[in-house]
Motif scaffolding. Structure first.
Motif, PDB file in Angstrom:
ATOM      1  N   TRP A 134       7.346 -19.316 -90.174  1.00 51.14           N
ATOM      2  CA  TRP A 134       8.287 -19.052 -88.181  1.00 51.14           C
ATOM      3  C   TRP A 134       9.258 -19.626 -87.787  1.00 51.14           C
ATOM      4  O   TRP A 134      10.095 -19.368 -87.315  1.00 51.14           O
ATOM      5  CB  TRP A 134       7.162 -18.693 -87.118  1.00 51.14           C
ATOM      6  CG  TRP A 134       6.538 -17.041 -87.804  1.00 51.14           C
ATOM      7  CD1 TRP A 134       5.758 -16.542 -87.453  1.00 51.14           C
ATOM      8  CD2 TRP A 134       7.536 -15.584 -87.758  1.00 51.14           C
ATOM      9  NE1 TRP A 134       5.271 -15.460 -87.569  1.00 51.14           N
ATOM     10  CE2 TRP A 134       6.649 -14.965 -87.249  1.00 51.14           C
ATOM     11  CE3 TRP A 134       8.877 -15.713 -87.409  1.00 51.14           C
ATOM     12  CZ2 TRP A 134       6.729 -13.213 -87.811  1.00 51.14           C
ATOM     13  CZ3 TRP A 134       9.246 -14.086 -87.764  1.00 51.14           C
ATOM     14  CH2 TRP A 134       8.477 -13.184 -87.843  1.00 51.14           C
ATOM     15  N   GLY A 135       8.727 -20.911 -88.232  1.00 48.04           N
ATOM     16  CA  GLY A 135       9.808 -21.902 -87.866  1.00 48.04           C
ATOM     17  C   GLY A 135      11.479 -22.016 -88.181  1.00 48.04           C
ATOM     18  O   GLY A 135      12.199 -22.208 -88.035  1.00 48.04           O
ATOM     19  N   ILE A 136      10.977 -22.029 -89.993  1.00 48.46           N
ATOM     20  CA  ILE A 136      11.948 -22.217 -91.059  1.00 48.46           C
ATOM     21  C   ILE A 136      12.806 -20.852 -90.527  1.00 48.46           C
ATOM     22  O   ILE A 136      14.122 -20.584 -90.426  1.00 48.46           O
ATOM     23  CB  ILE A 136      11.509 -22.650 -92.144  1.00 48.46           C
ATOM     24  CG1 ILE A 136      11.319 -24.010 -92.424  1.00 48.46           C
ATOM     25  CG2 ILE A 136      12.284 -21.915 -93.199  1.00 48.46           C
ATOM     26  CD1 ILE A 136      10.250 -24.256 -93.306  1.00 48.46           C
ATOM     27  N   THR A 137      12.200 -19.665 -90.511  1.00 49.23           N
ATOM     28  CA  THR A 137      12.462 -18.348 -89.855  1.00 49.23           C
ATOM     29  C   THR A 137      12.988 -18.394 -89.526  1.00 49.23           C
ATOM     30  O   THR A 137      14.713 -17.726 -89.294  1.00 49.23           O
ATOM     31  CB  THR A 137      11.508 -17.071 -90.367  1.00 49.23           C
ATOM     32  OG1 THR A 137      11.145 -17.375 -91.373  1.00 49.23           O
ATOM     33  CG2 THR A 137      12.710 -16.020 -90.221  1.00 49.23           C
ATOM     34  N   THR A 138      13.171 -18.697 -88.121  1.00 47.78           N
ATOM     35  CA  THR A 138      13.691 -18.568 -86.684  1.00 47.78           C
ATOM     36  C   THR A 138      14.964 -20.118 -87.244  1.00 47.78           C
ATOM     37  O   THR A 138      16.332 -19.218 -86.476  1.00 47.78           O
ATOM     38  CB  THR A 138      13.120 -19.484 -86.002  1.00 47.78           C
ATOM     39  OG1 THR A 138      11.668 -18.274 -85.391  1.00 47.78           O
ATOM     40  CG2 THR A 138      13.388 -19.592 -84.715  1.00 47.78           C
ATOM     41  N   ALA A 139      14.983 -20.939 -87.196  1.00 48.10           N
ATOM     42  CA  ALA A 139      15.843 -21.469 -88.123  1.00 48.10           C
ATOM     43  C   ALA A 139      17.272 -21.161 -88.259  1.00 48.10           C
ATOM     44  O   ALA A 139      18.024 -21.072 -88.481  1.00 48.10           O
ATOM     45  CB  ALA A 139      15.707 -22.671 -87.991  1.00 48.10           C
TER      46      ALA A 139
END
Length: 274
Positions: free
Chosen positions: A189-194
């Motif tokens: 989720w963190g990479i997707t959000t970034a």
């Protein structure tokens, strides 16, 4: 110990100076936007000495700024959503599924990353013209769906996920779509959000392609519309600065809201965390 303190002091000083250099144009734009046009031309100064919101009222009610907002938000959200979904699916296939030509396909993705987007402008414009998409949202959106770097980032992350996790999910009867969206997606989720934020900002700030493909003022995005404000009112610095600040506001808010996610994603991708 004294050397360490000296180094920290120097680094702090350099950071402060760099921050001031970065912030000053924004400060100058804000101060200018709050002045009357006659005050800007007659005696500009560094300190705020006038509070005039008339320029913002002109930008909101005497231009098509709200229409440009809608066009920019709509195209940016659509491009971001489509790019994230198709890039994730493509990266998952390249990373986790064995099929003929997988390595060749990945080499093509890498090669497309090395080709500058400007080299494809003529071909893309001809295609959009043949499809009848000039001066439409489709003409703005379709060429911006080509973002190979997103596929590469996702693939690198999927490659780091232990194979045993996917194998266990397969034994439980999970299909590839279920594994991707119920197992792999929650893990990144963190990479997707970034990636979503970076893609959104890139589309929001895009000028060259929308400038080429859009001909009517009511279809323009924010960066292209700002040029029309300049052309319509001449060198109206205060009004132009107010439009530019209003145009940048959504991007600034998006970063302020999601900056923690972006920082976490950078730490994960660099191997510092996780």
């Amino acid at each position: 110990m004294n050397i360490r303190r000296l180094e920290n002091s120097v680094l702090t000083g350099v950071t402060v100076i760099a921050a001031m250099v970065w912030v000053f144009p924004l400060y100058w734009a804000l101060v200018t936007s709050l002045r009357s046009e006659s005050r800007v031309v007659a005696r500009p100064g560094l300190l705020p000495d006038e509070f005039n919101i008339g320029n913002y009222a002109d930008a909101l009610f005497n231009t098509q700024l709200l229409t440009w907002y809608i066009n920019s938000v709509g195209t940016a959200f659509i491009v971001t959503a489509v790019v994230i979904v198709i890039s994730m699916m493509c990266a998952y296939a390249l990373s986790q599924i064995n099929f003929p030509g997988r390595r060749l396909l990945y080499l093509i993705v890498l090669a497309s990353f090395m080709i500058p987007s400007q080299a494809l402008v003529v071909t893309q414009f001809i295609l959009m013209d043949q499809f009848g998409l000039i001066n439409t949202w489709g003409g703005i959106i379709l060429p911006q769906l080509i973002v190979p770097v997103t596929i590469i980032v996702y693939k690198q992350f999927f490659d780091s996920v232990p194979r045993e996790m996917r194998e266990a999910a397969v034994l439980d009867g999970g299909g590839d779509y279920a594994i991707l969206f119920k197992l792999f997606l929650p893990l990144n989720w963190g990479i997707t959000t970034a990636l979503a934020i970076v893609t959104f900002i890139g589309v929001w700030n895009a000028f060259f392609w929308p400038f080429l493909v859009i001909t009517s003022e009511d279809m323009m995005t924010i960066p292209v519309g700002i040029t029309q404000v300049n052309d319509a009112f001449g060198l109206a610095y205060a009004r132009l600065m107010s439009v530019a600040l209003l145009a940048a506001l959504p991007v600034v808010l998006a970063y302020l809201i999601f900056q923690r996610r972006v920082t976490e994603a950078v730490m994960i991708s660099s191997g510092v965390k996780g």
